[in-house]
Design a protein around this motif. Sequence first.
Motif, PDB file in Angstrom:
ATOM      1  N   LYS A 164       0.835  -1.205   0.000  1.00 32.61           N
ATOM      2  CA  LYS A 164       0.000   0.000   0.000  1.00 32.61           C
ATOM      3  C   LYS A 164       0.867   1.251   0.000  1.00 32.61           C
ATOM      4  O   LYS A 164       0.577   2.233  -0.659  1.00 32.61           O
ATOM      5  N   GLU A 165       1.938   1.187   0.776  1.00 35.72           N
ATOM      6  CA  GLU A 165       2.799   2.360   0.960  1.00 35.72           C
ATOM      7  C   GLU A 165       3.711   2.610  -0.241  1.00 35.72           C
ATOM      8  O   GLU A 165       3.968   3.742  -0.612  1.00 35.72           O
ATOM      9  N   HIS A 166       4.208   1.512  -0.823  1.00 37.27           N
ATOM     10  CA  HIS A 166       5.284   1.662  -1.813  1.00 37.27           C
ATOM     11  C   HIS A 166       4.861   1.449  -3.259  1.00 37.27           C
ATOM     12  O   HIS A 166       5.713   1.511  -4.150  1.00 37.27           O
ATOM     13  N   THR A 167       3.596   1.133  -3.492  1.00 41.25           N
ATOM     14  CA  THR A 167       3.141   0.998  -4.884  1.00 41.25           C
ATOM     15  C   THR A 167       1.804   1.722  -5.045  1.00 41.25           C
ATOM     16  O   THR A 167       1.166   2.082  -4.054  1.00 41.25           O
ATOM     17  N   ASP A 168       1.398   1.870  -6.293  1.00 39.05           N
ATOM     18  CA  ASP A 168       0.082   2.476  -6.568  1.00 39.05           C
ATOM     19  C   ASP A 168      -0.903   1.432  -7.062  1.00 39.05           C
ATOM     20  O   ASP A 168      -2.005   1.766  -7.500  1.00 39.05           O
ATOM     21  N   PHE A 169      -0.512   0.171  -7.046  1.00 38.43           N
ATOM     22  CA  PHE A 169      -1.399  -0.857  -7.591  1.00 38.43           C
ATOM     23  C   PHE A 169      -2.514  -1.201  -6.604  1.00 38.43           C
ATOM     24  O   PHE A 169      -2.305  -1.165  -5.391  1.00 38.43           O
ATOM     25  N   PRO A 170      -3.664  -1.565  -7.139  1.00 40.37           N
ATOM     26  CA  PRO A 170      -4.711  -2.071  -6.260  1.00 40.37           C
ATOM     27  C   PRO A 170      -4.210  -3.335  -5.555  1.00 40.37           C
ATOM     28  O   PRO A 170      -3.509  -4.150  -6.159  1.00 40.37           O
ATOM     29  N   ILE A 171      -4.583  -3.488  -4.291  1.00 38.41           N
ATOM     30  CA  ILE A 171      -4.169  -4.653  -3.503  1.00 38.41           C
ATOM     31  C   ILE A 171      -5.421  -5.420  -3.095  1.00 38.41           C
ATOM     32  O   ILE A 171      -6.357  -4.841  -2.533  1.00 38.41           O
ATOM     33  N   ILE A 172      -5.393  -6.714  -3.344  1.00 34.74           N
ATOM     34  CA  ILE A 172      -6.469  -7.565  -2.836  1.00 34.74           C
ATOM     35  C   ILE A 172      -5.860  -8.690  -1.997  1.00 34.74           C
ATOM     36  O   ILE A 172      -4.658  -8.958  -2.085  1.00 34.74           O
ATOM     37  N   VAL A 173      -6.697  -9.312  -1.195  1.00 33.78           N
ATOM     38  CA  VAL A 173      -6.214 -10.352  -0.272  1.00 33.78           C
ATOM     39  C   VAL A 173      -7.060 -11.618  -0.451  1.00 33.78           C
ATOM     40  O   VAL A 173      -8.289 -11.549  -0.551  1.00 33.78           O
ATOM     41  N   ASP A 174      -6.380 -12.746  -0.505  1.00 30.89           N
ATOM     42  CA  ASP A 174      -7.029 -14.059  -0.587  1.00 30.89           C
ATOM     43  C   ASP A 174      -6.810 -14.772   0.747  1.00 30.89           C
ATOM     44  O   ASP A 174      -5.728 -15.286   1.011  1.00 30.89           O
ATOM     45  N   PRO A 175      -7.835 -14.749   1.622  1.00 36.56           N
ATOM     46  CA  PRO A 175      -7.659 -15.389   2.929  1.00 36.56           C
ATOM     47  C   PRO A 175      -7.787 -16.914   2.849  1.00 36.56           C
ATOM     48  O   PRO A 175      -7.341 -17.609   3.753  1.00 36.56           O
ATOM     49  N   SER A 176      -8.378 -17.419   1.769  1.00 36.08           N
ATOM     50  CA  SER A 176      -8.680 -18.850   1.676  1.00 36.08           C
ATOM     51  C   SER A 176      -7.415 -19.693   1.549  1.00 36.08           C
ATOM     52  O   SER A 176      -7.223 -20.657   2.308  1.00 36.08           O
ATOM     53  N   HIS A 177      -6.568 -19.328   0.575  1.00 41.54           N
ATOM     54  CA  HIS A 177      -5.334 -20.113   0.409  1.00 41.54           C
ATOM     55  C   HIS A 177      -4.375 -19.871   1.557  1.00 41.54           C
ATOM     56  O   HIS A 177      -3.607 -20.754   1.926  1.00 41.54           O
ATOM     57  N   ALA A 178      -4.407 -18.660   2.127  1.00 42.00           N
ATOM     58  CA  ALA A 178      -3.517 -18.366   3.258  1.00 42.00           C
ATOM     59  C   ALA A 178      -3.818 -19.297   4.431  1.00 42.00           C
ATOM     60  O   ALA A 178      -2.919 -19.936   4.980  1.00 42.00           O
ATOM     61  N   MET A 179      -5.075 -19.392   4.781  1.00 50.12           N
ATOM     62  CA  MET A 179      -5.471 -20.164   5.961  1.00 50.12           C
ATOM     63  C   MET A 179      -5.456 -21.660   5.694  1.00 50.12           C
ATOM     64  O   MET A 179      -4.945 -22.450   6.497  1.00 50.12           O
ATOM     65  N   GLY A 180      -6.058 -22.029   4.596  1.00 53.63           N
ATOM     66  CA  GLY A 180      -6.116 -23.457   4.252  1.00 53.63           C
ATOM     67  C   GLY A 180      -7.231 -24.220   4.953  1.00 53.63           C
ATOM     68  O   GLY A 180      -7.457 -25.393   4.660  1.00 53.63           O
ATOM     69  N   PHE A 181      -7.923 -23.540   5.878  1.00 52.76           N
ATOM     70  CA  PHE A 181      -9.009 -24.181   6.633  1.00 52.76           C
ATOM     71  C   PHE A 181     -10.169 -23.188   6.743  1.00 52.76           C
ATOM     72  O   PHE A 181      -9.951 -22.016   7.052  1.00 52.76           O
ATOM     73  N   ARG A 182     -11.363 -23.735   6.532  1.00 51.14           N
ATOM     74  CA  ARG A 182     -12.577 -22.897   6.575  1.00 51.14           C
ATOM     75  C   ARG A 182     -12.663 -22.022   7.813  1.00 51.14           C
ATOM     76  O   ARG A 182     -13.084 -20.894   7.759  1.00 51.14           O
ATOM     77  N   TYR A 183     -12.285 -22.575   8.967  1.00 45.18           N
ATOM     78  CA  TYR A 183     -12.596 -21.877  10.223  1.00 45.18           C
ATOM     79  C   TYR A 183     -11.938 -20.505  10.343  1.00 45.18           C
ATOM     80  O   TYR A 183     -12.435 -19.654  11.058  1.00 45.18           O
ATOM     81  N   GLY A 184     -10.819 -20.278   9.680  1.00 46.14           N
ATOM     82  CA  GLY A 184     -10.136 -18.983   9.857  1.00 46.14           C
ATOM     83  C   GLY A 184     -10.386 -17.975   8.750  1.00 46.14           C
ATOM     84  O   GLY A 184      -9.978 -16.819   8.870  1.00 46.14           O
ATOM     85  N   VAL A 185     -11.034 -18.412   7.694  1.00 43.96           N
ATOM     86  CA  VAL A 185     -11.119 -17.572   6.492  1.00 43.96           C
ATOM     87  C   VAL A 185     -11.872 -16.265   6.758  1.00 43.96           C
ATOM     88  O   VAL A 185     -11.431 -15.190   6.344  1.00 43.96           O
ATOM     89  N   ALA A 186     -13.004 -16.331   7.457  1.00 41.38           N
ATOM     90  CA  ALA A 186     -13.804 -15.117   7.670  1.00 41.38           C
ATOM     91  C   ALA A 186     -13.033 -14.102   8.524  1.00 41.38           C
ATOM     92  O   ALA A 186     -13.048 -12.903   8.226  1.00 41.38           O
ATOM     93  N   ASP A 187     -12.366 -14.566   9.564  1.00 39.63           N
ATOM     94  CA  ASP A 187     -11.599 -13.640  10.411  1.00 39.63           C
ATOM     95  C   ASP A 187     -10.499 -12.944   9.605  1.00 39.63           C
ATOM     96  O   ASP A 187     -10.289 -11.732   9.732  1.00 39.63           O
ATOM     97  N   LEU A 188      -9.797 -13.721   8.797  1.00 35.91           N
ATOM     98  CA  LEU A 188      -8.729 -13.118   7.986  1.00 35.91           C
ATOM     99  C   LEU A 188      -9.312 -12.133   6.966  1.00 35.91           C
ATOM    100  O   LEU A 188      -8.722 -11.080   6.719  1.00 35.91           O
ATOM    101  N   ALA A 189     -10.459 -12.494   6.408  1.00 33.42           N
ATOM    102  CA  ALA A 189     -11.099 -11.604   5.428  1.00 33.42           C
ATOM    103  C   ALA A 189     -11.446 -10.273   6.091  1.00 33.42           C
ATOM    104  O   ALA A 189     -11.196  -9.199   5.531  1.00 33.42           O
ATOM    105  N   ARG A 190     -12.003 -10.338   7.301  1.00 36.94           N
ATOM    106  CA  ARG A 190     -12.373  -9.099   8.007  1.00 36.94           C
ATOM    107  C   ARG A 190     -11.131  -8.278   8.358  1.00 36.94           C
ATOM    108  O   ARG A 190     -11.140  -7.048   8.243  1.00 36.94           O
ATOM    109  N   ALA A 191     -10.079  -8.951   8.772  1.00 37.18           N
ATOM    110  CA  ALA A 191      -8.836  -8.234   9.112  1.00 37.18           C
ATOM    111  C   ALA A 191      -8.284  -7.523   7.880  1.00 37.18           C
ATOM    112  O   ALA A 191      -7.852  -6.367   7.955  1.00 37.18           O
TER     113      ALA A 191
END
Length: 254
Positions: free
Chosen positions: A175-202
């Motif tokens: 965010k600080e060092h580029t002008d590109f849009p940034i998106i986040v994929d919580p699904s592959h990061a977590m690997g388990f359903r239970y954490g995906v929503a929390d990571l998405a909200r964060a």
Amino acid sequence: MEDFNRNSGKTTIIAGPCAVESEEQMERVCSCLSSLGVKYLRGGCFKPRTKVNTFRGLGGDGLKIMHSAGNRYGMKIVTEVRDTAHLDIVAEYADIVQIGAKSMYDNDLLLACGELKKPIIIKRNFAATVKDVTNAVEFILSGGNDEVIICERGIRTFESNTRFTLDLCGVAWLKEHTDFPIIVDPSHAMGFRYGVADLARAAVAMGVEGLMVEVHPQPEKALSDSAQQLDLKMFGELYESLKPIVSAVNRKIN
Ligand code: PEP
Ligand code: MN
């Protein structure tokens, strides 16, 4: 692409299954997502896999299924290209072309995507520094395509209890060092359903331009990434819960 611009004030949601599996699956996903207001449909048709003899996607047939489902519901298509040999057909059906984490270092693929007149989502490789990502982006830009969206999807750390580690520091750096849009994929990061929503909200609380979330009508039967995909009900609850967070960071959910 305007939906993802830094100054758009939007948090754009991309959702859909890991892989396109059947017409029925896509019908169920699209009908749920579009009723919520989700405008971007994801789904892999040419899947890069870690293990041989696993489902590698329906290829061109999958693109056709996805495209007709997307058309019926007025949703835009986001799908991965992993080989320059498939670039023409992927570009024909996709509104946004995705370069997967495993392909982030594929110079030929990056250069070929640089020739396209379509937005590109480039996913950060799990062993790439943020600088490696911006270096990879340069390959796309060199062909004249500056419609690039960077996706953080987790990196490999010493922690092995979760699939990857979502690098929110990396998001702040980008965010600080580029002008590109940034998106986040919580699904592959977590690997388990239970954490995906929390990571998405964060992630959304950081004021990113969007999210990419894996959703499947019957995740336990999914042919790939079964453990991490949200079912339709879980996704609906997540989507509702994002709204106050999105407005708290002065954005609009899209
Ligand atoms: C995907 O989004 O379908 C995917 C394979 O993720 P990644 O490239 O981040 O592993
Ligand atoms: Mn997946």
